[in-house]
Design a protein around this motif. Structure first.
Motif, PDB file in Angstrom:
ATOM      1  N   ASN A 204       0.662 -12.238  -1.324  1.00  0.00           N
ATOM      2  CA  ASN A 204       1.944 -11.937  -0.813  1.00  0.00           C
ATOM      3  C   ASN A 204       2.417 -10.594  -0.528  1.00  0.00           C
ATOM      4  O   ASN A 204       3.771 -10.112  -0.480  1.00  0.00           O
ATOM      5  CB  ASN A 204       2.768 -12.258  -2.133  1.00  0.00           C
ATOM      6  CG  ASN A 204       2.709 -11.484  -3.404  1.00  0.00           C
ATOM      7  OD1 ASN A 204       1.887 -10.611  -3.307  1.00  0.00           O
ATOM      8  ND2 ASN A 204       3.581 -11.793  -4.172  1.00  0.00           N
ATOM      9  N   LYS A 206       1.988  -7.772  -2.521  1.00  0.00           N
ATOM     10  CA  LYS A 206       2.472  -7.033  -3.420  1.00  0.00           C
ATOM     11  C   LYS A 206       1.112  -5.953  -3.865  1.00  0.00           C
ATOM     12  O   LYS A 206      -0.107  -6.417  -4.058  1.00  0.00           O
ATOM     13  CB  LYS A 206       2.663  -7.911  -5.057  1.00  0.00           C
ATOM     14  CG  LYS A 206       2.826  -7.143  -6.164  1.00  0.00           C
ATOM     15  CD  LYS A 206       3.060  -8.013  -7.305  1.00  0.00           C
ATOM     16  CE  LYS A 206       3.554  -7.133  -8.744  1.00  0.00           C
ATOM     17  NZ  LYS A 206       3.623  -7.957  -9.443  1.00  0.00           N
ATOM     18  N   LEU A 218      11.548  -1.201  -6.197  1.00  0.00           N
ATOM     19  CA  LEU A 218      11.581  -2.749  -6.443  1.00  0.00           C
ATOM     20  C   LEU A 218      12.760  -3.492  -6.755  1.00  0.00           C
ATOM     21  O   LEU A 218      12.845  -4.524  -6.381  1.00  0.00           O
ATOM     22  CB  LEU A 218      10.669  -2.827  -7.844  1.00  0.00           C
ATOM     23  CG  LEU A 218       8.902  -2.879  -7.782  1.00  0.00           C
ATOM     24  CD1 LEU A 218       8.360  -2.903  -8.963  1.00  0.00           C
ATOM     25  CD2 LEU A 218       8.494  -3.762  -6.750  1.00  0.00           C
ATOM     26  N   ARG A 221      14.128  -5.790  -3.896  1.00  0.00           N
ATOM     27  CA  ARG A 221      13.585  -7.345  -3.940  1.00  0.00           C
ATOM     28  C   ARG A 221      14.916  -8.159  -4.232  1.00  0.00           C
ATOM     29  O   ARG A 221      14.801  -9.364  -3.883  1.00  0.00           O
ATOM     30  CB  ARG A 221      12.513  -7.628  -4.880  1.00  0.00           C
ATOM     31  CG  ARG A 221      11.314  -7.079  -4.293  1.00  0.00           C
ATOM     32  CD  ARG A 221       9.953  -7.317  -5.197  1.00  0.00           C
ATOM     33  NE  ARG A 221      10.036  -8.619  -5.684  1.00  0.00           N
ATOM     34  CZ  ARG A 221       9.471  -9.463  -4.860  1.00  0.00           C
ATOM     35  NH1 ARG A 221       9.061  -9.335  -3.593  1.00  0.00           N
ATOM     36  NH2 ARG A 221       9.441 -10.889  -5.440  1.00  0.00           N
ATOM     37  N   GLN A 222      15.961  -7.638  -5.027  1.00  0.00           N
ATOM     38  CA  GLN A 222      17.295  -8.247  -5.358  1.00  0.00           C
ATOM     39  C   GLN A 222      18.303  -7.950  -4.544  1.00  0.00           C
ATOM     40  O   GLN A 222      19.320  -8.401  -4.638  1.00  0.00           O
ATOM     41  CB  GLN A 222      17.442  -8.009  -6.940  1.00  0.00           C
ATOM     42  CG  GLN A 222      16.295  -9.087  -7.934  1.00  0.00           C
ATOM     43  CD  GLN A 222      15.161  -8.706  -8.078  1.00  0.00           C
ATOM     44  OE1 GLN A 222      15.038  -7.477  -8.107  1.00  0.00           O
ATOM     45  NE2 GLN A 222      14.234  -9.398  -7.813  1.00  0.00           N
ATOM     46  N   TYR A 224      18.333  -6.148  -1.319  1.00  0.00           N
ATOM     47  CA  TYR A 224      17.997  -5.840   0.022  1.00  0.00           C
ATOM     48  C   TYR A 224      18.911  -6.704   0.585  1.00  0.00           C
ATOM     49  O   TYR A 224      19.043  -7.858   0.305  1.00  0.00           O
ATOM     50  CB  TYR A 224      16.839  -6.113   0.530  1.00  0.00           C
ATOM     51  CG  TYR A 224      16.463  -5.340   1.979  1.00  0.00           C
ATOM     52  CD1 TYR A 224      16.285  -3.973   2.011  1.00  0.00           C
ATOM     53  CD2 TYR A 224      16.551  -6.233   2.740  1.00  0.00           C
ATOM     54  CE1 TYR A 224      15.762  -3.639   3.466  1.00  0.00           C
ATOM     55  CE2 TYR A 224      16.147  -5.921   4.042  1.00  0.00           C
ATOM     56  CZ  TYR A 224      15.958  -4.663   4.449  1.00  0.00           C
ATOM     57  OH  TYR A 224      15.468  -4.395   5.658  1.00  0.00           O
ATOM     58  N   LYS A 226      20.679  -9.457   2.291  1.00  0.00           N
ATOM     59  CA  LYS A 226      20.001 -10.735   2.487  1.00  0.00           C
ATOM     60  C   LYS A 226      20.432 -11.235   3.734  1.00  0.00           C
ATOM     61  O   LYS A 226      21.504 -11.492   4.205  1.00  0.00           O
ATOM     62  CB  LYS A 226      20.563 -11.957   1.388  1.00  0.00           C
ATOM     63  CG  LYS A 226      19.413 -13.090   1.401  1.00  0.00           C
ATOM     64  CD  LYS A 226      19.595 -14.015  -0.003  1.00  0.00           C
ATOM     65  CE  LYS A 226      18.604 -14.773   0.055  1.00  0.00           C
ATOM     66  NZ  LYS A 226      18.890 -15.772  -1.206  1.00  0.00           N
ATOM     67  N   TYR A 258       6.357  -6.702   0.616  1.00  0.00           N
ATOM     68  CA  TYR A 258       6.618  -7.309  -0.588  1.00  0.00           C
ATOM     69  C   TYR A 258       8.013  -6.977  -1.287  1.00  0.00           C
ATOM     70  O   TYR A 258       9.033  -7.457  -1.585  1.00  0.00           O
ATOM     71  CB  TYR A 258       5.738  -6.855  -1.545  1.00  0.00           C
ATOM     72  CG  TYR A 258       5.884  -7.361  -3.178  1.00  0.00           C
ATOM     73  CD1 TYR A 258       5.615  -8.480  -3.432  1.00  0.00           C
ATOM     74  CD2 TYR A 258       6.341  -6.334  -3.963  1.00  0.00           C
ATOM     75  CE1 TYR A 258       6.035  -9.146  -4.674  1.00  0.00           C
ATOM     76  CE2 TYR A 258       6.706  -7.052  -5.355  1.00  0.00           C
ATOM     77  CZ  TYR A 258       6.284  -8.333  -5.468  1.00  0.00           C
ATOM     78  OH  TYR A 258       6.507  -8.816  -6.827  1.00  0.00           O
ATOM     79  N   LEU A 259       8.581  -5.737  -0.762  1.00  0.00           N
ATOM     80  CA  LEU A 259       9.832  -5.378  -0.952  1.00  0.00           C
ATOM     81  C   LEU A 259      10.984  -6.119  -0.671  1.00  0.00           C
ATOM     82  O   LEU A 259      12.059  -6.145  -1.218  1.00  0.00           O
ATOM     83  CB  LEU A 259      10.040  -3.462  -0.674  1.00  0.00           C
ATOM     84  CG  LEU A 259       9.034  -2.668  -1.342  1.00  0.00           C
ATOM     85  CD1 LEU A 259       9.257  -1.494  -0.891  1.00  0.00           C
ATOM     86  CD2 LEU A 259       9.372  -2.740  -2.907  1.00  0.00           C
ATOM     87  N   ILE A 260      10.911  -6.683   0.769  1.00  0.00           N
ATOM     88  CA  ILE A 260      12.056  -7.176   1.435  1.00  0.00           C
ATOM     89  C   ILE A 260      11.703  -8.717   1.746  1.00  0.00           C
ATOM     90  O   ILE A 260      12.379  -9.206   2.387  1.00  0.00           O
ATOM     91  CB  ILE A 260      12.270  -6.345   2.792  1.00  0.00           C
ATOM     92  CG1 ILE A 260      10.967  -6.332   3.619  1.00  0.00           C
ATOM     93  CG2 ILE A 260      12.646  -4.990   2.251  1.00  0.00           C
ATOM     94  CD1 ILE A 260      11.476  -5.941   5.027  1.00  0.00           C
ATOM     95  N   ARG A 263      13.967 -11.693   1.877  1.00  0.00           N
ATOM     96  CA  ARG A 263      15.656 -11.128   2.248  1.00  0.00           C
ATOM     97  C   ARG A 263      15.981 -10.727   3.444  1.00  0.00           C
ATOM     98  O   ARG A 263      16.976 -10.699   3.995  1.00  0.00           O
ATOM     99  CB  ARG A 263      15.761 -10.054   1.206  1.00  0.00           C
ATOM    100  CG  ARG A 263      15.677 -10.463  -0.627  1.00  0.00           C
ATOM    101  CD  ARG A 263      16.290  -9.398  -1.254  1.00  0.00           C
ATOM    102  NE  ARG A 263      17.844  -9.400  -1.283  1.00  0.00           N
ATOM    103  CZ  ARG A 263      18.660 -10.165  -1.870  1.00  0.00           C
ATOM    104  NH1 ARG A 263      18.407 -11.243  -2.615  1.00  0.00           N
ATOM    105  NH2 ARG A 263      19.952  -9.932  -1.636  1.00  0.00           N
TER     106      ARG A 263
END
Length: 298
Positions: A204, A206, A218, A221-222, A224, A226, A258-260, A263
């Motif tokens: 994925n 990561k 990190l 990931r919540q 960024y 959307k 993995y960071l985005i 989103r």
């Protein structure tokens, strides 16, 4: 306005004549200074009030790497001009205290101007500070032109300026539409916590081992934005077995996904191969220019 000049010696009528000549000379000088001051005060600078449809302007900001300057952005910027995307290049110089000075101005009807950003404290190693400088640049442009959208292009440390800008300002400032990352060291640099062919990514994207700066990102990931930003991630492989551009491993560059993931509006990776894929040559690479042009044009 009159001035009295006291010459501390007595030469009879010569004193009166000298007084008159001096007063005349000073008067002319003050008149010239006054006219010059008026000219400076009335020097025209384009702002949003001068630009019809100011909300349609969508500048592309270029951020250089550590120890570099706006000069590293010039070829890429010029390639966009040559491709007909814009005729306007503005320069934004950011002091270490975050004061932004603009050189040049947006032009009426040229809706996709380029802004070459230069950080004066270019050897600062704090990526969060680079994000603050990026924020200061955007705020200055927003105050000047009331723009609502923008694009960002980063090379090397310039990518961290973008990422930390998004970490702290993902919903407050003008909408970022397109993000281009070139030679990004999101999870470390070779010789500084990473070595060739040592970093590995899970399916994925990561990283199996995360460095401190990566862990700090990190929360994106919540947070960024959307389904808002289209992302193009460009990295170099010298094709010498190191799977790197000589400074950054391909795994570190690809760890952006993995960071985005989930989103970003869209995400694509492009690998540049060969000697000209070396880290500091990527911003002067014709293949990179073409990818950049096609991505921003579409």
């Amino acid at each position: 306005m009159s001035y009295e000049v006291n010459l501390n010696f007595d030469l009879g009528g010569s004193v009166i004549l000298m007084k008159k000549r001096l007063l005349t000379f000073m008067g002319i000088g003050l008149l010239v200074l006054g006219l010059s001051a008026c000219g400076t005060g009335n020097k025209h600078t384009t702002t949003a009030s001068d630009l019809p449809n100011s909300g349609k302007y969508e500048p592309t900001l270029f951020f250089h790497g550590w120890g570099s300057s706006y000069r590293a952005e010039k070829q890429m910027a010029q390639s966009l001009v040559n491709a007909g995307l814009t005729k306007t290049i503005v320069r934004a110089t950011v002091s270490k205290h975050g004061k932004v000075a603009l050189s040049g101005q947006f032009r009426k009807g040229d809706y996709h101007p380029i802004v070459e950003v230069g950080f004066e404290d270019n050897r600062n190693s704090n990526p969060r500070q680079w994000g603050r400088w990026a924020e200061a640049t955007v705020i200055k442009l927003q105050q000047t032109y009331q723009m609502k959208k923008l694009n960002m292009v980063g090379h090397s440390m310039g990518n961290m300026a973008i990422m930390y800008y998004l970490l702290d300002n993902s919903h407050k400032l003008p909408k970022l539409q397109k993000q281009v990352d070139i030679a990004g060291h999101f999870n470390g640099i070779l010789g500084m916590g990473d070595e060739p062919n040592q970093m590995t990514l899970q399916p994925n994207g990561k990283p199996k081992k995360m460095q401190a700066d990566y862990k700090a990102l990190l929360p994106l990931r919540q947070t960024y934005p959307k389904h808002q930003i289209a992302v193009l991630n460009i990295y170099g492989d010298k094709n010498d077995g190191s799977h790197s551009d000589g400074s950054v491993s391909n795994a570190s560059s690809k760890s952006l996904r993995y960071l985005i993931a989930g989103r970003a509006k869209s995400y694509q990776e492009r690998k540049i191969v060969g000697p000209n894929a070396q880290h500091s040559k990527l911003h002067d690479n014709a293949h990179v220019d073409k990818l950049l042009i096609d991505f921003l044009k579409n």
